[in-house]
Design an enzyme around this catalytic site. Structure first.
Site, PDB file in Angstrom:
ATOM      1  CG  ASP A 165      -2.373  15.767  39.278  1.00 14.99           C
ATOM      2  OD1 ASP A 165      -2.280  16.969  38.929  1.00 14.99           O
ATOM      3  OD2 ASP A 165      -1.400  15.087  39.648  1.00 14.99           O
TER       4      ASP A 165
ATOM      5  CG  ASP B 116       2.343  13.960  40.284  1.00  8.00           C
ATOM      6  OD1 ASP B 116       2.886  14.868  39.643  1.00  8.00           O
ATOM      7  OD2 ASP B 116       1.122  13.729  40.252  1.00  8.00           O
TER       8      ASP B 116
HETATM    9  C1  LIG Z   1       0.080  22.393  43.113  1.00 15.20           C
HETATM   10  C2  LIG Z   1       0.822  21.853  41.937  1.00 15.20           C
HETATM   11  C3  LIG Z   1       0.523  22.529  40.611  1.00 15.20           C
HETATM   12  C4  LIG Z   1      -0.936  22.706  40.362  1.00 15.20           C
HETATM   13  C5  LIG Z   1       1.188  21.874  39.416  1.00 15.20           C
HETATM   14  N1  LIG Z   1       1.333  20.406  39.497  1.00 15.20           N
HETATM   15  C6  LIG Z   1       1.944  19.710  38.462  1.00 15.20           C
HETATM   16  O1  LIG Z   1       2.344  20.219  37.449  1.00 15.20           O
HETATM   17  C7  LIG Z   1       2.103  18.224  38.629  1.00 15.20           C
HETATM   18  C8  LIG Z   1       0.864  17.500  38.125  1.00 15.20           C
HETATM   19  O2  LIG Z   1       0.875  16.203  38.639  1.00 15.20           O
HETATM   20  C9  LIG Z   1       0.778  17.429  36.564  1.00 15.20           C
HETATM   21  C10 LIG Z   1      -0.544  16.756  36.197  1.00 15.20           C
HETATM   22  C11 LIG Z   1      -0.690  16.499  34.707  1.00 15.20           C
HETATM   23  C12 LIG Z   1      -0.872  17.787  33.922  1.00 15.20           C
HETATM   24  C13 LIG Z   1      -1.168  17.534  32.446  1.00 15.20           C
HETATM   25  C14 LIG Z   1      -2.388  16.640  32.259  1.00 15.20           C
HETATM   26  C15 LIG Z   1      -2.231  15.326  33.019  1.00 15.20           C
HETATM   27  C16 LIG Z   1      -1.908  15.602  34.484  1.00 15.20           C
HETATM   28  N2  LIG Z   1       1.901  16.609  36.109  1.00 15.20           N
HETATM   29  C17 LIG Z   1       2.807  17.121  35.226  1.00 15.20           C
HETATM   30  O3  LIG Z   1       2.714  18.198  34.692  1.00 15.20           O
HETATM   31  C18 LIG Z   1       4.006  16.222  35.013  1.00 15.20           C
HETATM   32  C19 LIG Z   1       4.463  16.131  33.631  1.00 15.20           C
HETATM   33  N3  LIG Z   1       3.432  15.632  32.706  1.00 15.20           N
HETATM   34  C20 LIG Z   1       3.301  14.317  32.472  1.00 15.20           C
HETATM   35  O4  LIG Z   1       3.828  13.437  33.108  1.00 15.20           O
HETATM   36  C21 LIG Z   1       2.394  13.998  31.275  1.00 15.20           C
HETATM   37  C22 LIG Z   1       1.030  13.599  31.804  1.00 15.20           C
HETATM   38  C23 LIG Z   1       0.162  13.360  30.618  1.00 15.20           C
HETATM   39  C24 LIG Z   1      -0.081  12.064  30.191  1.00 15.20           C
HETATM   40  C25 LIG Z   1      -0.892  11.803  29.094  1.00 15.20           C
HETATM   41  C26 LIG Z   1      -1.439  12.897  28.394  1.00 15.20           C
HETATM   42  C27 LIG Z   1      -1.172  14.209  28.820  1.00 15.20           C
HETATM   43  C28 LIG Z   1      -0.368  14.438  29.920  1.00 15.20           C
HETATM   44  N4  LIG Z   1       2.966  12.869  30.534  1.00 15.20           N
HETATM   45  C29 LIG Z   1       4.184  12.973  29.978  1.00 15.20           C
HETATM   46  O5  LIG Z   1       4.891  13.982  30.117  1.00 15.20           O
HETATM   47  N5  LIG Z   1       4.591  11.858  29.306  1.00 15.20           N
HETATM   48  C30 LIG Z   1       3.659  10.864  28.802  1.00 15.20           C
HETATM   49  C31 LIG Z   1       3.941  10.568  27.351  1.00 15.20           C
HETATM   50  C32 LIG Z   1       5.402  10.139  27.202  1.00 15.20           C
HETATM   51  N6  LIG Z   1       5.661   9.833  25.783  1.00 15.20           N
HETATM   52  C33 LIG Z   1       6.319  11.291  27.643  1.00 15.20           C
HETATM   53  C34 LIG Z   1       6.020  11.600  29.089  1.00 15.20           C
HETATM   54  C35 LIG Z   1       2.523  22.552  39.427  1.00 15.20           C
HETATM   55  O6  LIG Z   1       3.479  22.056  39.963  1.00 15.20           O
HETATM   56  N7  LIG Z   1       2.501  23.747  38.806  1.00 15.20           N
HETATM   57  C36 LIG Z   1       3.628  24.659  38.909  1.00 15.20           C
HETATM   58  C37 LIG Z   1       4.401  24.641  37.650  1.00 15.20           C
HETATM   59  C38 LIG Z   1       4.122  25.494  36.629  1.00 15.20           C
HETATM   60  N8  LIG Z   1       4.824  25.538  35.465  1.00 15.20           N
HETATM   61  C39 LIG Z   1       5.868  24.656  35.328  1.00 15.20           C
HETATM   62  C40 LIG Z   1       6.651  24.650  34.062  1.00 15.20           C
HETATM   63  N9  LIG Z   1       6.184  23.742  36.267  1.00 15.20           N
HETATM   64  C41 LIG Z   1       5.416  23.748  37.434  1.00 15.20           C
HETATM   65  N10 LIG Z   1       5.685  22.839  38.360  1.00 15.20           N
END
Ligand SMILES: CC[C@H](C)[C@H](NC(=O)C[C@H](O)[C@H](CC1CCCCC1)NC(=O)CCNC(=O)[C@H](Cc1ccccc1)NC(=O)N1CCC(N)CC1)C(=O)NCc1cnc(C)nc1N
Length: 329
Positions: A35, A219
């Protein structure tokens, strides 16, 4: 020295990509999600509640002769999709694609949110963002790549994610044969922990690029291409059956529609995402309604070039020069 690891889509929608990682002595192999949007390496472990851990491969520090507790350290992380996890910290040897980091902070989960419990294809994440994003306290830890960078032939890694086929993460070298086009480089902004960059313009369906810049992050941990509403509307105005589906929380359309491509400019190059890559998947097994790979970033506050965009390119994450390289595949 270099490393090279294969990575595979987790399901028919390319929702996430799974890469095998060896941890400890003797090696314990776990399927992890690389990630570039976060900076913590965390795993399901012998410390994860049994009810949450079932179906996952676990790291057991007690079974590793090289594991050491990082006493007093804890971690807690929340992701953009509201999933979360937390726990304590060990150091151990972590090998990816044949390259070993001897003393890597391995964050062991004592708590995981429902999404992680249910997502049994992965047993944790390898954060490949900038160290500033690490969530260990009291002393933040370095990512695996940050620890490896000085020993790698070059302080960079590449992501070659593919639709429904095996791709790769290469460390310390660029295999230009993976791409058709020239690599265009642009400065990377790591101040928030992400790989931030600015695309110089975009176009729909092979038209000439406009000059409306888009600032976002590259990302690998995000499935979709998430862009501002004006761009999303400009795209779906070309898709006759497109409509917003409240239950799906996104734009859907007839699976039979031919989708236009979407292009963006970066580092002097043009990256074109084919219409096929922009049709993510039927909303349910066997449905003739499909979910779009391009969706709105309006309620996130940041534009995300996730897997849908990364699949169209070979992407170079160049820490040494603080830049991102993109080449058409
Ligand atoms: C230093 C960065 C920090 C650690 C953190 N980084 C991130 O959130 C971005 C990071 O790339 C994370 C990494 C994910 C986390 C879940 C597990 C898989 C990896 N990406 C996301 O959260 C983007 C949204 N999620 C996704 O894109 C998930 C990923 C996934 C896929 C399959 C199964 C499970 C999860 N997939 C989906 O939403 N979809 C796939 C399925 C589809 N039918 C709908 C869309 C952050 O910004 N946190 C602050 C934060 C906190 N709270 C919130 C609400 N927003 C925030 N940004």
């Amino acid at each position: 020295q270099t490393g090279s690891a294969n990575t595979n889509p987790s399901d028919s929608a390319d929702d996430e990509y799974i890469t095998s990682v060896s941890i400890g002595t003797p090696a314990q192999v776990l399927p992890l999600d690389f990630d570039t949007g976060s900076s913590d390496l965390w795993v399901f472990s012998s410390e994860t509640p049994k009810s949450s851990a079932s179906g996952h491969t676990l790291y057991s520090p007690s079974k590793s002769s090289t594991a050491k507790k990082l006493s007093g350290s804890t971690w807690s992380i929340e992701y953009g999709d509201k999933s979360s996890s937390s726990g304590d910290v060990y150091t151990d040897v972590v090998t990816i694609g044949g390259f070993s980091v001897k003393t890597q902070a391995v964050e062991s989960a004592t708590k995981v949110s429902t999404q992680f419990v249910q997502d049994t294809v992965i047993s944790g994440l390898v954060g490949l963002g900038f160290d500033v994003g690490n969530q260990v306290s009291p002393r933040p830890q370095k990512t695996w790549f940050s620890n490896a960078a000085n020993s790698l032939a070059e302080p960079l890694f590449t992501a070659d994610l593919r639709h429904q086929e095996t791709g790769s993460y290469n460390f310390g070298f660029i295999d230009t044969s993976l791409a058709k086009g020239t690599i265009g480089y642009t400065p990377a902004d790591g101040s928030e922990g992400y790989w931030g960059f600015t695309a110089t313009g975009y176009s729909v369906g092979g038209a000439k690029l406009n000059r409306n810049s888009i600032t976002g992050i590259a990302d690998t941990g995000t499935t979709l291409l998430l862009l501002p509403d004006n761009i999303v509307d400009a795209y779906y105005n070309n898709v006759e059956s497109a409509q917003y589906d409240d239950s799906q929380e996104g734009v859907v359309f007839d699976c039979s529609e031919d989708l236009p491509s979407f292009s963006f400019g970066v580092g002097g190059q043009t990256i074109t995402i084919s219409g096929d890559l922009l049709n993510l998947t039927p909303i349910e097994e066997g449905s003739s309604t499909c979910f779009g790979g391009l969706q709105s970033s309006a309620d996130i506050g940041i534009n995300i070039f996730g897997d849908v965009a990364l699949k169209a390119a070979l992407v170079v994450f160049d820490l040494g020069n603080e830049r991102l390289g993109w080449a058409q595949k």
